[in-house]
Motif scaffolding. Structure first.
Motif, PDB file in Angstrom:
ATOM      1  N   ASP A  95       0.543  -0.677   0.038  1.00 34.47           N
ATOM      2  CA  ASP A  95      -0.101   0.299   0.452  1.00 34.47           C
ATOM      3  C   ASP A  95       1.017   1.335   0.108  1.00 34.47           C
ATOM      4  O   ASP A  95       2.205   1.214   0.467  1.00 34.47           O
ATOM      5  CB  ASP A  95      -0.852   0.263   1.290  1.00 34.47           C
ATOM      6  CG  ASP A  95      -1.739  -0.818   0.937  1.00 34.47           C
ATOM      7  OD1 ASP A  95      -2.657  -1.653   0.684  1.00 34.47           O
ATOM      8  OD2 ASP A  95      -2.230  -1.369   1.718  1.00 34.47           O
ATOM      9  N   GLY A  96       0.444   2.561  -0.282  1.00 34.98           N
ATOM     10  CA  GLY A  96       0.332   3.736  -0.697  1.00 34.98           C
ATOM     11  C   GLY A  96       0.393   4.356   1.072  1.00 34.98           C
ATOM     12  O   GLY A  96      -0.635   3.951   1.191  1.00 34.98           O
ATOM     13  N   THR A  97       1.386   5.330   0.841  1.00 38.91           N
ATOM     14  CA  THR A  97       1.662   5.822   3.203  1.00 38.91           C
ATOM     15  C   THR A  97       1.661   7.593   2.248  1.00 38.91           C
ATOM     16  O   THR A  97       2.883   8.375   1.817  1.00 38.91           O
ATOM     17  CB  THR A  97       2.667   5.013   3.541  1.00 38.91           C
ATOM     18  OG1 THR A  97       1.990   4.118   4.166  1.00 38.91           O
ATOM     19  CG2 THR A  97       2.058   6.069   4.873  1.00 38.91           C
ATOM     20  N   VAL A  98       0.632   7.834   2.967  1.00 38.86           N
ATOM     21  CA  VAL A  98       1.329   9.858   2.784  1.00 38.86           C
ATOM     22  C   VAL A  98       1.487  10.208   4.339  1.00 38.86           C
ATOM     23  O   VAL A  98       0.242   9.614   5.127  1.00 38.86           O
ATOM     24  CB  VAL A  98      -0.463  10.990   1.921  1.00 38.86           C
ATOM     25  CG1 VAL A  98       0.521  11.943   2.302  1.00 38.86           C
ATOM     26  CG2 VAL A  98       0.174  10.241   0.586  1.00 38.86           C
ATOM     27  N   LEU A 168      -6.369  16.321  -2.080  1.00 38.96           N
ATOM     28  CA  LEU A 168      -6.583  16.052   0.172  1.00 38.96           C
ATOM     29  C   LEU A 168      -7.037  16.443   0.684  1.00 38.96           C
ATOM     30  O   LEU A 168      -7.261  18.337   1.278  1.00 38.96           O
ATOM     31  CB  LEU A 168      -5.141  15.776   0.407  1.00 38.96           C
ATOM     32  CG  LEU A 168      -5.004  15.313   1.923  1.00 38.96           C
ATOM     33  CD1 LEU A 168      -6.247  13.691   2.055  1.00 38.96           C
ATOM     34  CD2 LEU A 168      -4.014  14.997   2.087  1.00 38.96           C
ATOM     35  N   LEU A 169      -8.550  16.754   1.868  1.00 38.88           N
ATOM     36  CA  LEU A 169      -9.205  18.148   2.414  1.00 38.88           C
ATOM     37  C   LEU A 169      -8.656  17.119   3.893  1.00 38.88           C
ATOM     38  O   LEU A 169      -9.209  16.427   4.081  1.00 38.88           O
ATOM     39  CB  LEU A 169     -10.633  17.699   2.430  1.00 38.88           C
ATOM     40  CG  LEU A 169     -11.555  18.716   2.619  1.00 38.88           C
ATOM     41  CD1 LEU A 169     -11.073  19.930   2.088  1.00 38.88           C
ATOM     42  CD2 LEU A 169     -12.895  18.037   2.507  1.00 38.88           C
ATOM     43  N   VAL A 170      -8.128  18.467   4.299  1.00 38.29           N
ATOM     44  CA  VAL A 170      -8.103  17.685   6.093  1.00 38.29           C
ATOM     45  C   VAL A 170      -8.811  18.609   7.561  1.00 38.29           C
ATOM     46  O   VAL A 170      -8.675  19.759   6.879  1.00 38.29           O
ATOM     47  CB  VAL A 170      -6.698  17.388   6.351  1.00 38.29           C
ATOM     48  CG1 VAL A 170      -5.700  17.097   8.028  1.00 38.29           C
ATOM     49  CG2 VAL A 170      -5.489  16.685   5.320  1.00 38.29           C
ATOM     50  N   TRP A 183      -2.445  16.030  -3.538  1.00 36.23           N
ATOM     51  CA  TRP A 183      -2.351  14.909  -3.165  1.00 36.23           C
ATOM     52  C   TRP A 183      -0.869  14.843  -3.232  1.00 36.23           C
ATOM     53  O   TRP A 183      -0.176  14.901  -4.875  1.00 36.23           O
ATOM     54  CB  TRP A 183      -3.103  14.355  -3.788  1.00 36.23           C
ATOM     55  CG  TRP A 183      -3.218  12.614  -4.417  1.00 36.23           C
ATOM     56  CD1 TRP A 183      -2.431  12.089  -4.244  1.00 36.23           C
ATOM     57  CD2 TRP A 183      -3.199  11.825  -2.724  1.00 36.23           C
ATOM     58  NE1 TRP A 183      -2.636  10.812  -4.163  1.00 36.23           N
ATOM     59  CE2 TRP A 183      -2.847  10.830  -2.842  1.00 36.23           C
ATOM     60  CE3 TRP A 183      -3.319  12.101  -1.432  1.00 36.23           C
ATOM     61  CZ2 TRP A 183      -2.654   9.279  -2.037  1.00 36.23           C
ATOM     62  CZ3 TRP A 183      -3.541  11.117  -0.016  1.00 36.23           C
ATOM     63  CH2 TRP A 183      -2.823  10.164  -0.622  1.00 36.23           C
ATOM     64  N   PRO A 184       0.688  13.987  -2.282  1.00 42.03           N
ATOM     65  CA  PRO A 184       1.881  13.979  -2.442  1.00 42.03           C
ATOM     66  C   PRO A 184       2.114  12.151  -3.325  1.00 42.03           C
ATOM     67  O   PRO A 184       3.249  11.897  -3.418  1.00 42.03           O
ATOM     68  CB  PRO A 184       2.265  14.272  -1.422  1.00 42.03           C
ATOM     69  CG  PRO A 184       1.218  13.944  -0.181  1.00 42.03           C
ATOM     70  CD  PRO A 184       0.441  13.644  -0.805  1.00 42.03           C
ATOM     71  N   GLY A 185       0.697  11.751  -2.971  1.00 38.72           N
ATOM     72  CA  GLY A 185       1.188   9.911  -2.855  1.00 38.72           C
ATOM     73  C   GLY A 185       0.872   9.713  -4.974  1.00 38.72           C
ATOM     74  O   GLY A 185       0.925  10.602  -6.367  1.00 38.72           O
TER      75      GLY A 185
END
Length: 211
Positions: A95-98, A168-170, A183-185
């Protein structure tokens, strides 16, 4: 005749002396003595010291009631946080991780705990991340310090176009104001027919403590 005039004059003088004495004595009793009045109204040195002592005591009590109660640290607010995201994928992971970092850019200590709200913007609509279920204690951030959490997502290895991620919404814990980040992924998510979301978010502190 001259003798009689002198006699009458002497009698008149003698008669006036008691009357003047009476008037002088009566006037002293009827008028207030300025020195005695001042003595009766001016505070004594001991009274002045007692009054001065009471005044600082009252001021000290007022200052104490205005002091902060129990030194409680308030929660971190979105407006006082600098929020950034970077790719944190480890080679070989399926899996990918951000990693999302939240830095206290304010002038006071603040605290946060639990989970942030995370939504991925895609060309097919928003994808909300599911909480991983991990437990984490509260983090107290001093000015300039940061904490991070991780977002895990499946990598699109299908060879197809997949679902394109556009942002990406945080939303920080216990807040309603969100920030939008690039989004950096990986660019896409795999298309899946499975119910639910394939994206998971860890609690505050799950990606390590920042500097």
């Amino acid at each position: 005749m001259r003798v009689h005039k002198l006699t009458f004059a002497a009698l008149a003088v003698a008669a006036s002396l008691p009357l003047a004495a009476c008037q002088s004595s009566g006037g002293g009793k009827g008028q207030s003595d300025p020195s005695s009045a001042a003595a009766s109204t001016a505070p004594s040195p001991s009274d002045s010291k007692a009054s001065d002592a009471k005044s600082p005591a009252g001021q000290g009590t007022a200052a104490a009631t205005g002091s902060p109660a129990n030194g409680k640290v308030d929660k971190c607010r979105t407006d006082e946080l600098e929020i950034t995201a970077k790719d944190n994928t480890i080679d070989g992971d399926p899996d990918g991780t951000v990693a999302v970092q939240l830095k206290n850019r304010g002038s006071r200590d603040c605290t946060m705990s639990g989970y942030a709200g995370v939504d991925l913007k895609t060309n097919s609509g928003p994808v909300s991340a599911k909480r991983s279920g991990e437990q984490a204690g509260p983090a107290v951030l001093k000015p300039g310090k940061s904490v991070a959490f991780g977002i895990n997502y499946p990598v699109n290895n299908s060879g197809g176009s997949g679902v394109r991620i556009t942002g990406l919404l945080v939303t920080p814990p216990d807040e309603t104001k969100s920030v939008t980040l690039d989004w950096p992924g990986a660019a896409t998510l795999p298309v899946t027919e499975s119910p639910g979301t394939p994206v998971k978010v860890g609690p505050i502190g799950s990606a390590g403590q920042g500097g």
